[in-house]
Design a protein around this motif. Structure first.
Motif, PDB file in Angstrom:
ATOM      1  N   GLU A 180       0.743  -1.525  -0.119  1.00 39.13           N
ATOM      2  CA  GLU A 180      -0.168   0.034  -0.166  1.00 39.13           C
ATOM      3  C   GLU A 180       0.751   1.230   0.426  1.00 39.13           C
ATOM      4  O   GLU A 180       1.834   1.570   0.771  1.00 39.13           O
ATOM      5  CB  GLU A 180      -0.873   0.098   1.459  1.00 39.13           C
ATOM      6  N   ILE A 228      -8.268   3.808   2.942  1.00 40.91           N
ATOM      7  CA  ILE A 228      -8.116   2.548   4.334  1.00 40.91           C
ATOM      8  C   ILE A 228      -9.210   1.590   4.359  1.00 40.91           C
ATOM      9  O   ILE A 228      -8.769   0.584   4.229  1.00 40.91           O
ATOM     10  CB  ILE A 228      -7.529   3.224   5.095  1.00 40.91           C
ATOM     11  N   ALA A 229     -10.188   2.042   4.304  1.00 41.08           N
ATOM     12  CA  ALA A 229     -10.988   1.185   4.719  1.00 41.08           C
ATOM     13  C   ALA A 229     -11.766   0.372   3.470  1.00 41.08           C
ATOM     14  O   ALA A 229     -11.789  -0.687   3.459  1.00 41.08           O
ATOM     15  CB  ALA A 229     -12.818   1.887   5.565  1.00 41.08           C
ATOM     16  N   ASN A 288      -9.166  -0.317   1.050  1.00 44.97           N
ATOM     17  CA  ASN A 288      -8.370  -1.379   1.076  1.00 44.97           C
ATOM     18  C   ASN A 288      -8.320  -2.891   1.801  1.00 44.97           C
ATOM     19  O   ASN A 288      -8.817  -4.170   1.596  1.00 44.97           O
ATOM     20  CB  ASN A 288      -7.108  -1.391   1.407  1.00 44.97           C
ATOM     21  N   ASP A 289      -9.225  -2.091   2.860  1.00 44.45           N
ATOM     22  CA  ASP A 289      -9.505  -3.424   4.602  1.00 44.45           C
ATOM     23  C   ASP A 289     -10.878  -4.565   3.985  1.00 44.45           C
ATOM     24  O   ASP A 289     -11.031  -5.264   3.951  1.00 44.45           O
ATOM     25  CB  ASP A 289      -9.465  -2.435   5.327  1.00 44.45           C
ATOM     26  N   ILE A 297      -8.927  -6.876   1.146  1.00 43.81           N
ATOM     27  CA  ILE A 297      -8.559  -7.723   1.977  1.00 43.81           C
ATOM     28  C   ILE A 297      -8.514  -8.691   2.970  1.00 43.81           C
ATOM     29  O   ILE A 297      -8.308 -10.051   2.593  1.00 43.81           O
ATOM     30  CB  ILE A 297      -7.020  -7.462   2.878  1.00 43.81           C
ATOM     31  N   THR A 298      -9.965  -8.150   3.189  1.00 46.14           N
ATOM     32  CA  THR A 298     -11.226  -9.179   4.178  1.00 46.14           C
ATOM     33  C   THR A 298     -11.654 -10.148   2.966  1.00 46.14           C
ATOM     34  O   THR A 298     -11.101 -11.529   3.435  1.00 46.14           O
ATOM     35  CB  THR A 298     -11.854  -8.308   4.848  1.00 46.14           C
ATOM     36  N   THR A 318       2.050  -6.438   3.723  1.00 47.07           N
ATOM     37  CA  THR A 318       2.415  -6.872   4.561  1.00 47.07           C
ATOM     38  C   THR A 318       2.305  -8.396   4.248  1.00 47.07           C
ATOM     39  O   THR A 318       1.874  -8.075   2.852  1.00 47.07           O
ATOM     40  CB  THR A 318       0.765  -6.723   5.060  1.00 47.07           C
TER      41      THR A 318
END
Length: 146
Positions: free
Chosen positions: A30, A97-98, A100-101, A104-105, A140
């Motif tokens: 990121e 950011i939300a 991307n979360d 990724i989730t 990550t």
């Protein structure tokens, strides 16, 4: 004699547990470059490599440099999932950011449905933060096993 079935079950379970495990590493990168100029992605290699093919042993008597061919190491088959950058022209963007979360989730949930277990997560930031530093990444690694 009554203990024999119990011992057979225990031996079967121990043998099943000792089978080789398989691991997979998926990496998210990121961007923390100001003004939204960077690139953010999830990277998932779709081919295997044998590290031994690119490994040399250094000794006191033989310290010949590793001559592995870079083109042989490169992976040409991989998934690249787009993510949003942490920053835009207005500064840090929490909505990105939300987002991307959520992506990724979704990736983690898909891996779990496919029989993978999330075993380890490790993160790092690269940014020298020096004067006028315009570069940086938040990386990550998600390590799955089955």
């Amino acid at each position: 004699m009554k203990k024999l079935p119990f011992l057979l079950i225990v031996c079967f379970c121990l043998g099943f547990e000792m089978q080789a495990q398989e691991f997979r590493v998926i990496t998210s990168v990121e961007s923390i470059v100001p003004n939204g100029l960077g690139r953010s992605r999830i990277i998932n290699a779709l081919e295997d490599k044998d590290y031994k093919e690119f490994t040399s042993v250094q000794t006191e008597d033989d310290n010949t440099r590793n001559k592995a061919d870079r083109s042989e190491i490169r992976v040409k088959n991989f998934e690249e999932t787009k993510l949003l950058n942490f920053f835009n022209l207005g500064g840090i963007r929490f909505q990105n950011i939300a987002a991307n979360d959520a992506v990724i989730t979704s990736m983690i949930n898909t891996m779990v449905r496919e029989g993978w277990e999330l075993a380890f997560v490790t993160s790092a930031v690269e940014s020298d933060s020096g004067k006028d530093d315009g570069q940086g990444i938040f990386i990550t690694r998600y390590i799955f096993k089955r």
